[in-house]
Enzyme design. Structure first.
Site, PDB file in Angstrom:
ATOM      1  N   ASP A 150       0.837  -1.209   0.000  1.00  0.00           N
ATOM      2  CA  ASP A 150       0.000   0.000   0.000  1.00  0.00           C
ATOM      3  C   ASP A 150       0.876   1.265   0.000  1.00  0.00           C
ATOM      4  O   ASP A 150       0.359   2.389  -0.096  1.00  0.00           O
ATOM      5  CB  ASP A 150      -1.013  -0.008   1.156  1.00  0.00           C
ATOM      6  CG  ASP A 150      -0.347  -0.004   2.521  1.00  0.00           C
ATOM      7  OD1 ASP A 150       0.890  -0.154   2.591  1.00  0.00           O
ATOM      8  OD2 ASP A 150      -1.070   0.128   3.528  1.00  0.00           O
ATOM      9  N   ASP A 210      -1.137  -6.154  -0.133  1.00  0.00           N
ATOM     10  CA  ASP A 210      -1.431  -5.502   1.151  1.00  0.00           C
ATOM     11  C   ASP A 210      -2.929  -5.269   1.315  1.00  0.00           C
ATOM     12  O   ASP A 210      -3.591  -4.792   0.376  1.00  0.00           O
ATOM     13  CB  ASP A 210      -0.766  -4.113   1.182  1.00  0.00           C
ATOM     14  CG  ASP A 210       0.466  -4.078   2.047  1.00  0.00           C
ATOM     15  OD1 ASP A 210       0.694  -5.020   2.829  1.00  0.00           O
ATOM     16  OD2 ASP A 210       1.220  -3.093   1.928  1.00  0.00           O
ATOM     17  N   LYS A 236      -1.104  -9.308   3.018  1.00  0.00           N
ATOM     18  CA  LYS A 236      -0.315  -8.827   4.155  1.00  0.00           C
ATOM     19  C   LYS A 236      -1.176  -7.873   4.959  1.00  0.00           C
ATOM     20  O   LYS A 236      -1.946  -7.092   4.384  1.00  0.00           O
ATOM     21  CB  LYS A 236       0.955  -8.106   3.684  1.00  0.00           C
ATOM     22  CG  LYS A 236       1.739  -7.492   4.862  1.00  0.00           C
ATOM     23  CD  LYS A 236       3.153  -7.105   4.486  1.00  0.00           C
ATOM     24  CE  LYS A 236       3.275  -5.769   3.814  1.00  0.00           C
ATOM     25  NZ  LYS A 236       2.813  -4.611   4.620  1.00  0.00           N
ATOM     26  N   GLU A 289       9.657  -4.062  10.191  1.00  0.00           N
ATOM     27  CA  GLU A 289      10.028  -2.761   9.629  1.00  0.00           C
ATOM     28  C   GLU A 289      10.504  -1.803  10.714  1.00  0.00           C
ATOM     29  O   GLU A 289       9.863  -1.675  11.779  1.00  0.00           O
ATOM     30  CB  GLU A 289       8.812  -2.137   8.903  1.00  0.00           C
ATOM     31  CG  GLU A 289       9.125  -0.748   8.337  1.00  0.00           C
ATOM     32  CD  GLU A 289       8.109  -0.225   7.329  1.00  0.00           C
ATOM     33  OE1 GLU A 289       7.139  -0.941   7.007  1.00  0.00           O
ATOM     34  OE2 GLU A 289       8.314   0.925   6.876  1.00  0.00           O
TER      35      GLU A 289
HETATM   36  O1  KIV Z   1       3.581  -1.088   1.599  1.00  0.00           O
HETATM   37  C1  KIV Z   1       4.733  -1.538   1.460  1.00  0.00           C
HETATM   38  O2  KIV Z   1       5.384  -1.357   0.431  1.00  0.00           O
HETATM   39  C2  KIV Z   1       5.292  -2.327   2.558  1.00  0.00           C
HETATM   40  C3  KIV Z   1       6.729  -2.710   2.484  1.00  0.00           C
HETATM   41  C4  KIV Z   1       7.597  -1.539   2.564  1.00  0.00           C
HETATM   42  C5  KIV Z   1       7.074  -3.750   3.468  1.00  0.00           C
HETATM   43  O3  KIV Z   1       4.608  -2.629   3.472  1.00  0.00           O
END
Ligand code: KIV
Length: 285
Positions: free
Chosen positions: A49, A88, A118, A187
């Site tokens: 995201d 995501d 995710k 992270e």
């Molecule tokens: O949204 C994203 O790109 C992420 C990564 C940086 C892990 O969550």
């Protein structure tokens, strides 16, 4: 006769099985073009995201919608034939209840055809992660710095310096693993904390601003290639400066157009070959 051999796609169990083994190489992808370019190289493509900030110029990821994630997920799936694609779940699509989370995650899985989703969060999300994984939705967890919680966290800073904060993140990671996540992103924590979590949890950890000891690494592709250059966080290593290259190419194009050097007759249709040797700006008769 040529036989087209289809590349075998990397699966969630393949990624899960990489704990303590060969590092899992992950990058973000938001478009079919990027997916095609990265597909042979990475194990996992995350439709993150972060696209809200990187592609749409938003200040945070909070404005990203499920529809945006589905559209970009579909684009990435069209380009990625080999990598394991994870999408995501955006802010607001899974926090309310485990049932809402399931409904939205199932929609993403059906409409995108990705391998899993995710979601961000630790102890407070464990029940939801269990609910999804027990119902056939593979979940990549995300602990440590949680961009979707930027407002409650009060901004972006590395986490885990205070003992209490480190203990909370350790508990988050343990809860996410116990709930059935096949791997987790860590992270923006201090290095020793990410290292400790990696040795404590049974599933692969994927670091970003975390530790070389993690079982895999992820970066935002636009950071890696120098396309998103508002700022460069400490954890980013730039492998190219494509942003500067694009700006230069555009300047040269603009200069050529302004000085009538582009297009030449070579770039035009239906031109008499004899005319190509004449002035490129000769008006057609
Ligand atoms: O949204 C994203 O790109 C992420 C990564 C940086 C892990 O969550």
């Amino acid at each position: 006769m040529s036989v087209h051999v289809k590349a075998k796609r990397v699966t969630v169990p393949d990624i899960r099985g990489r704990k303590g083994g060969e590092p899992v190489v992950c990058l973000t992808a938001y478009t079919a073009l990027t997916a095609v370019l990265l597909d042979d190289t990475v194990d996992l493509l995350l439709v993150g995201d972060s696209l809200g900030m990187v592609l749409y110029g938003m200040d945070s990821t909070l404005g990203v919608t499920l529809e945006m994630m589905i559209a970009h997920g579909q684009a990435v799936m069209r380009g990625a034939k080999r990598a394991c694609v994870i999408v995501d779940l955006p802010f607001g699509s899974y926090q309310e209840s485990k049932e809402t989370a399931f409904r939205n995650a199932a929609r993403v899985m059906k409409e995108v055809g990705c391998a899993g989703v995710k979601l961000e969060g630790g102890v407070e999300m464990a029940e939801t992660i269990r609910f999804l994984t027990e119902r056939g939705i593979p979940v990549l967890g995300h602990v440590g710095l949680l961009p979707q919680s930027v407002n409650t966290a009060g901004g972006f800073r590395s986490l885990g310096r205070a003992e209490k904060e480190a203990e909370e993140i350790r508990a988050d990671a343990a809860a996410v693993a116990a709930a059935g996540a096949f791997a987790m992103v860590i992270e923006g924590t201090i290095e020793p904390l990410a290292r400790a979590i990696t040795s404590e949890v049974s599933v692969p950890t994927i670091g970003i601003g975390a530790s070389p000891a993690c079982d895999g690494q992820i970066l935002v592709t636009e950071d890696l290639v120098g396309l998103f250059s508002d700022f460069k966080p400490r954890f980013v290593k730039r492998y190219a400066e494509l942003g500067a290259g694009i700006a230069l190419a555009a300047k040269e194009y603009a200069d050529d157009v302004r000085h009538r050097r582009f297009p030449t007759l070579d770039h035009c249709f239906g031109v008499n070959p004899a005319d190509k040797t004449a002035s490129p700006h000769k008006k057609a008769g």
